[in-house]
Design an enzyme around this catalytic site. Structure first.
Site, PDB file in Angstrom:
ATOM      1  CG  ASN A  12      -1.963   0.986   1.328  1.00 22.71           C
ATOM      2  OD1 ASN A  12      -2.128   1.605   2.372  1.00 22.71           O
ATOM      3  ND2 ASN A  12      -2.714   1.205   0.269  1.00 22.71           N
ATOM      4  CG  PHE A  41       6.498 -11.242  -3.146  1.00 22.72           C
ATOM      5  CD1 PHE A  41       7.711 -11.886  -2.904  1.00 22.72           C
ATOM      6  CD2 PHE A  41       5.315 -11.944  -2.960  1.00 22.72           C
ATOM      7  CE1 PHE A  41       7.737 -13.208  -2.488  1.00 22.72           C
ATOM      8  CE2 PHE A  41       5.333 -13.266  -2.555  1.00 22.72           C
ATOM      9  CZ  PHE A  41       6.554 -13.889  -2.312  1.00 22.72           C
ATOM     10  CE  LYS A 204       3.781   5.345  13.813  1.00 20.37           C
ATOM     11  NZ  LYS A 204       3.307   5.803  12.520  1.00 20.37           N
ATOM     12  NE  ARG A 268      -3.165  -2.283  11.814  1.00 21.88           N
ATOM     13  CZ  ARG A 268      -2.961  -3.458  11.227  1.00 21.88           C
ATOM     14  NH1 ARG A 268      -2.033  -4.276  11.735  1.00 21.88           N
ATOM     15  NH2 ARG A 268      -3.636  -3.814  10.171  1.00 21.88           N
TER      16      ARG A 268
END
Lengths: 337, 337
Positions: A12, A41, A204, A268
């Protein structure tokens, strides 16, 4: 001799920066070869090879759907072929592949090659913290800069405004990477402190777990702002204690305060930690339920940082990092955050 | 001689800190007189005098309902009586009352008196920026520190954890104010840079207007994080350009980055600016609809800052502040943010 750029990775984030790099090299025809190889890949995509789909459609429908690439960005499934004679290497792939990729590239890249790492994370063992930029530098014998910032790949690909930070010890390389990445909507600031840039990107996530616990407990925005601030100060202290070159001002950059704000607002790590505080389910259960079994970075890093610190009798000098670890792994009360 | 503390002001924030100060003086019986006078602007509360209600109920039902004060915090409606022989003055009232209050107090306070300002805002005229701490210092001929941080009065009163920053040029005064304000849930950090502390508290509101416009446009969290970061950098630049004593590290304190994060996440400035971007209604209409006609601080400050900067031909050196002004007052496109 014009520089030949190779992007190593096509997930991404790799796709989003591949698009920028493909567009930017065309702005400097005197400096860069127009064709940019991207190592992909090889995977099957609905019965076709992913590289063939990318090169025909100028789009990576698997990892960055509905975003068009410039046609000079060329997907190559062979790493040796993609990196042949490349003088500028952009590493943007999961960290577990770094060593294998470097081994395969050794001896094939241009003699004057330099690299930039967009790899997320650090390797923290009880005896040592390894930055991936330094690992690449060691493996290939070249200079390696680092890029990190408050950058969500999809938002960058949609040309939403954000900033990023490049840390480059070498000034000329810094100027080169600025040309390669900077756009109107993706503003690059170049600093020298590549170590600080890379540390921020990993540490972080530990702070975001703390912020998520605070959210799950229903604490207010001032408590959360205090956790974010204290986290930023522990990130700085960690850098300055274990890496002499880390500078105060790095934490004012996009890679520092801005990325930390974003990570502690959405993201997340914050989300799973909030669910942990509300449901009291173990992290591995929440990883299955919320992340399709993917591992959460922040809790792993908290554990690695804790073992690194406690092997030096320094866990108490980093109370936020240590409290996050103890809540997640040692059943410390949530309120101890 | 023990110190005699007087709290000047009794609104929402004055009540929250009055409670802390009342509790804290009792922890240091050798240093402070146990009785703390609080000057309360007399009002009618359901047919009774507000001061009488406070002193009977140990609660300010008008500005901080359901929070009990210690009984040694004593409401006094006469400013002269409340401040008589006081050696520690805590200013926590709207800035428009500062000059009148100082005039009335002159000659009545103790000769060794010192003060701390919790007053929000600055006085910015085209030719000059006045800090209220400096105005009090000038009016009364005493040293004045400043306190600011990511502190919502109700959350502090409910003993939710947060941090705050005190700027005190004088080290001994700083230690005294630390004793007066610090608790387990309200962590005080004392620094020397009182100017930076006070500037942050006012300029943050301009940044919050920018963040609200970004939210109203539906921009993502990275764009907002970039605005917050750029805002922090302009706050720093403003301080360091116009006040030589402002330090980099101040912006890492609660008064800096933490308060800015909170103000740009919740807060009325962000909220009204978001509504402005969505509805395109003028700010004064939104003030009527959303704030019962109260004036929004951030837009006013943006205007004052703009006139201050443009009278020095420096508006372009502060692009975020200036863009906020132009969007609100000169119909610049929202997207210019």
């Amino acid at each position: 001799m014009k520089d030949k750029v190779c992007v190593i990775g096509s997930g991404n984030w790799g796709s989003a920066v591949g698009k920028i790099i493909g567009e930017n090299v065309l702005k400097y025809p005197g400096l860069f070869e127009p064709k940019v190889n991207q190592w992909v890949f090889e995977e099957d995509y609905h019965g076709q090879k992913l590289t063939e789909v990318i090169n025909r459609e100028h789009e990576n429908p698997k990892y960055l759907p509905n975003i068009k690439f410039p046609s000079n960005l060329w997907a190559v499934s062979s790493l040796a072929e993609a990196s042949q004679d490349a003088s500028v290497l952009v590493f943007v792939l999961p960290h577990q592949f770094v060593r294998g990729v470097c081994e395969e590239m050794r001896g094939k890249i241009a003699p004057n090659a330099r690299a930039i790492s967009l790899i997320k994370g650090l390797e923290i063992k009880p005896d040592k913290v390894t930055l991936f930029s330094e690992e690449i530098a060691r493996q290939l014998g070249i200079q390696v800069a680092a890029l990190s910032g408050a950058n969500i790949a999809d938002e960058v690909a949609q040309q939403r405004f954000c900033e990023t930070t490049i840390g480059s010890q070498n000034k000329e390389d810094g100027e080169l990477f600025h040309k390669l990445f900077d756009t109107d909507y993706f503003k690059v600031n170049v600093i020298r402190d590549h170590v600080g840039v890379e540390l921020c990107g990993a540490l972080k996530n530990v702070v975001a777990v703390g912020a998520g616990i605070s959210d799950g407990l229903g604490y207010g925005s001032n408590t959360k702002a205090a956790i974010i601030r204290l986290g930023l100060m522990e990130m700085r202290k960690f850098g300055q204690t274990f890496f002499g070159t880390v500078e105060d001002t790095t934490f004012f950059e996009s890679c520092g305060v801005a990325d930390l704000i974003t990570t502690c607002s959405g993201g997340r790590n914050r989300k799973v930690a909030e669910a942990f505080a509300i449901t009291k389910k173990p992290i591995d259960v929440l990883e299955k339920e919320l992340l399709n079994g993917q591992k959460l970075q922040g809790t792993l890093t908290a554990q690695e940082v804790y073992h690194f610190l406690s092997s030096r009798q320094m866990a108490n000098d980093f109370p936020l990092f240590t409290t996050v670890y103890r809540i997640i792994y040692e059943n410390a009360p949530l309120e101890s955050i």
